[in-house]
Design an enzyme around this catalytic site. Structure first.
Site, PDB file in Angstrom:
ATOM      1  CE  LYS A 207     -68.626 -39.988  27.909  1.00 48.10           C
ATOM      2  NZ  LYS A 207     -68.857 -39.632  29.320  1.00 48.10           N
TER       3      LYS A 207
ATOM      4  N   GLY B 259     -71.688 -45.366  36.176  1.00 48.45           N
ATOM      5  CA  GLY B 259     -70.448 -44.643  36.469  1.00 48.45           C
ATOM      6  C   GLY B 259     -69.357 -44.780  35.424  1.00 48.45           C
ATOM      7  CB  THR B 260     -69.142 -46.242  31.987  1.00 44.70           C
ATOM      8  OG1 THR B 260     -70.402 -45.686  31.601  1.00 44.70           O
ATOM      9  CG2 THR B 260     -69.279 -47.722  32.252  1.00 44.70           C
ATOM     10  N   GLY B 261     -68.956 -43.137  32.592  1.00 44.20           N
ATOM     11  CA  GLY B 261     -68.486 -41.821  32.127  1.00 44.20           C
ATOM     12  C   GLY B 261     -67.624 -41.129  33.175  1.00 44.20           C
ATOM     13  CB  CYS B 262     -67.984 -40.810  36.874  1.00 49.83           C
ATOM     14  SG  CYS B 262     -69.644 -40.135  36.937  1.00 49.83           S
TER      15      CYS B 262
ATOM     16  CB  THR C 240     -72.640 -49.505  32.110  1.00 50.51           C
ATOM     17  OG1 THR C 240     -74.042 -49.192  31.996  1.00 50.51           O
ATOM     18  CG2 THR C 240     -72.318 -50.720  31.281  1.00 50.51           C
TER      19      THR C 240
HETATM   20  N1  LIG Z   1     -70.393 -52.346  27.444  1.00 51.90           N
HETATM   21  C1  LIG Z   1     -69.243 -51.665  27.297  1.00 51.90           C
HETATM   22  N2  LIG Z   1     -68.115 -52.293  26.912  1.00 51.90           N
HETATM   23  C2  LIG Z   1     -66.945 -51.638  26.778  1.00 51.90           C
HETATM   24  N3  LIG Z   1     -66.803 -50.328  27.004  1.00 51.90           N
HETATM   25  C3  LIG Z   1     -67.897 -49.628  27.393  1.00 51.90           C
HETATM   26  C4  LIG Z   1     -69.169 -50.242  27.566  1.00 51.90           C
HETATM   27  N4  LIG Z   1     -70.054 -49.298  27.961  1.00 51.90           N
HETATM   28  C5  LIG Z   1     -69.365 -48.142  28.030  1.00 51.90           C
HETATM   29  N5  LIG Z   1     -68.065 -48.332  27.675  1.00 51.90           N
HETATM   30  C6  LIG Z   1     -67.013 -47.329  27.638  1.00 51.90           C
HETATM   31  O1  LIG Z   1     -67.130 -46.572  28.847  1.00 51.90           O
HETATM   32  C7  LIG Z   1     -66.784 -45.215  28.595  1.00 51.90           C
HETATM   33  C8  LIG Z   1     -67.936 -44.320  28.997  1.00 51.90           C
HETATM   34  O2  LIG Z   1     -68.860 -44.296  27.932  1.00 51.90           O
HETATM   35  P1  LIG Z   1     -70.410 -44.028  28.044  1.00 51.90           P
HETATM   36  O3  LIG Z   1     -71.057 -45.198  28.703  1.00 51.90           O
HETATM   37  O4  LIG Z   1     -70.857 -43.693  26.670  1.00 51.90           O
HETATM   38  O5  LIG Z   1     -70.462 -42.763  29.008  1.00 51.90           O
HETATM   39  P2  LIG Z   1     -71.612 -42.252  29.990  1.00 51.90           P
HETATM   40  O6  LIG Z   1     -71.509 -43.068  31.262  1.00 51.90           O
HETATM   41  O7  LIG Z   1     -71.259 -40.813  30.188  1.00 51.90           O
HETATM   42  O8  LIG Z   1     -72.918 -42.466  29.299  1.00 51.90           O
HETATM   43  C9  LIG Z   1     -66.413 -45.144  27.116  1.00 51.90           C
HETATM   44  O9  LIG Z   1     -65.009 -45.323  26.955  1.00 51.90           O
HETATM   45  C10 LIG Z   1     -67.179 -46.306  26.525  1.00 51.90           C
HETATM   46  O10 LIG Z   1     -66.628 -46.731  25.298  1.00 51.90           O
HETATM   47  C1  LIG Z   2     -73.417 -37.724  41.231  1.00 50.61           C
HETATM   48  C2  LIG Z   2     -73.451 -38.281  39.851  1.00 50.61           C
HETATM   49  N1  LIG Z   2     -72.606 -37.783  38.923  1.00 50.61           N
HETATM   50  C3  LIG Z   2     -72.629 -38.275  37.670  1.00 50.61           C
HETATM   51  C4  LIG Z   2     -73.489 -39.291  37.323  1.00 50.61           C
HETATM   52  C5  LIG Z   2     -73.535 -39.819  35.931  1.00 50.61           C
HETATM   53  O1  LIG Z   2     -72.576 -40.793  35.812  1.00 50.61           O
HETATM   54  P1  LIG Z   2     -72.015 -41.295  34.408  1.00 50.61           P
HETATM   55  O2  LIG Z   2     -70.819 -42.076  34.654  1.00 50.61           O
HETATM   56  O3  LIG Z   2     -71.895 -40.162  33.440  1.00 50.61           O
HETATM   57  O4  LIG Z   2     -73.187 -42.105  33.829  1.00 50.61           O
HETATM   58  P2  LIG Z   2     -74.124 -43.168  34.467  1.00 50.61           P
HETATM   59  O5  LIG Z   2     -73.567 -43.681  35.710  1.00 50.61           O
HETATM   60  O6  LIG Z   2     -75.417 -42.469  34.668  1.00 50.61           O
HETATM   61  O7  LIG Z   2     -74.119 -44.197  33.392  1.00 50.61           O
HETATM   62  C6  LIG Z   2     -74.337 -39.796  38.315  1.00 50.61           C
HETATM   63  N2  LIG Z   2     -75.182 -40.809  38.032  1.00 50.61           N
HETATM   64  N3  LIG Z   2     -74.305 -39.272  39.572  1.00 50.61           N
END
Ligand SMILES: Nc1ncnc2c1ncn2[C@@H]1O[C@H](COP(=O)(O)OP(=O)(O)O)[C@@H](O)[C@H]1O
Ligand SMILES: Cc1ncc(COP(=O)(O)OP(=O)(O)O)c(N)n1
Length: 264
Positions: A173, A206-209, A204
């Site tokens: 990602k 929870g974007t990954g979840c 942002t």
């Molecule tokens: N500012 C942003 N604008 C558009 N897409 C985003 C943005 N931040 C994250 N994403 C998207 O959200 C998803 C989760 O990515 P990421 O943030 O790298 O994951 P995580 O929450 O696990 O760190 C991916 O599809 C990423 O491209």
């Molecule tokens: C309970 C719990 N699970 C997963 C996460 C991490 O969430 P994720 O969407 O990968 O990233 P951030 O929200 O930390 O950007 C969490 N915080 N809590």
């Protein structure tokens, strides 16, 4: 109705974890079920405590779900210990679970560790080989591959290495990049890029979840992996574009952006 199961931790602030997964699955039109691995005391500024479920109780939750409403797809998120990871692997193998999406959650954006250091081997050896796709962010892809990622070629090299080591597709990602939000899918020896406009939203959490749950929802509905990732990217862009602003830190996203005109 298609069904999906999330195996993950609870986020008391509702932005990530089980709560984000259930909102995402519901908004994506599948019936959501849960098996909770841990309770976190968490808000938009950080995680103050974690209370893990026992492996026995996690197995009981999985048995209750699989023996009654068999999920069409499974998303795995935060699983903090090796014992819990082993329980999940054993139960999913026993039930021959389909369409497994593994989000290798290690550290929250707020900086809190969500995976014990001694559980990384269990994650890679037990869960990754069962996954249809694993969805690391850039720091997680660096840990899983042992490579440093500084550009698109680095994302491809890391994803290829993880894919070859564990026999699964890898979606690296791009949320931690600066200029865009392009994600890279490495599958069957080939790279496929999914373009994402970078949205200027600092909230942002929870974007990954959300992305991994949206992929699982689309797999549950019968879309192939490419279409599932495309649709999940569109969903996360919609959630971020809705510009919700709650809390004192990196806040949660608005999952109701499409329903607003109908119900709110
Ligand atoms: N500012 C942003 N604008 C558009 N897409 C985003 C943005 N931040 C994250 N994403 C998207 O959200 C998803 C989760 O990515 P990421 O943030 O790298 O994951 P995580 O929450 O696990 O760190 C991916 O599809 C990423 O491209
Ligand atoms: C309970 C719990 N699970 C997963 C996460 C991490 O969430 P994720 O969407 O990968 O990233 P951030 O929200 O930390 O950007 C969490 N915080 N809590």
């Amino acid at each position: 109705m298609n069904t999906a199961l999330t195996i993950a931790g609870s986020d008391s602030s509702g932005g990530a974890g089980i709560q984000a997964d259930i909102k995402t699955m519901t908004a994506n039109g599948v019936f959501a079920m849960s098996a909770i691995t841990a309770l976190t005391a968490q808000n938009t500024t950080g995680v103050t405590d974690i209370f893990e479920t026992t492996p026995h109780f996690l197995a009981e939750q999985l048995d209750a779900v699989f023996t009654d409403i068999f999920p069409d797809a499974v998303k795995i998120g935060m699983v903090s210990s090796a014992a819990l990871i082993e329980t999940i692997a054993e139960r999913l193998r026993f039930y021959e679970a389909k369409h497994i999406v593994v989000d290798p959650v290690m550290v929250a954006t707020s900086g809190s560790k969500l995976l014990r250091d001694d559980a990384i081997t269990a994650l890679t050896e037990k869960l990754l080989p069962m996954a249809e796709v694993v969805t690391p962010n850039i720091p997680e892809a660096e840990i899983l591959s042992g490579l440093t990622i500084t550009d698109a070629a680095g994302m491809e090299a890391a994803a290829q290495k993880i894919s070859e080591a564990y026999g699964c597709a890898v979606l690296c990602k791009g949320g931690h990049k600066v200029n865009d939000a392009d994600d890279l899918l490495w599958r069957d020896g080939k790279a496929q890029w999914f373009h994402g406009e970078r949205i200027a939203n600092p909230n942002t959490h929870g974007t990954g979840c959300t992305l991994s749950s949206a992929i699982a929802s689309n797999l549950a509905k019968g879309y192939d992996l490419t279409a599932s990732v495309e649709r999940a990217k569109a969903y996360i862009s919609g959630c971020l574009s809705a510009m919700l602003d709650l809390g004192h830190g990196s806040g949660p996203m608005n999952h109701m952006f499409e329903l607003k005109s109908r119900f709110i």
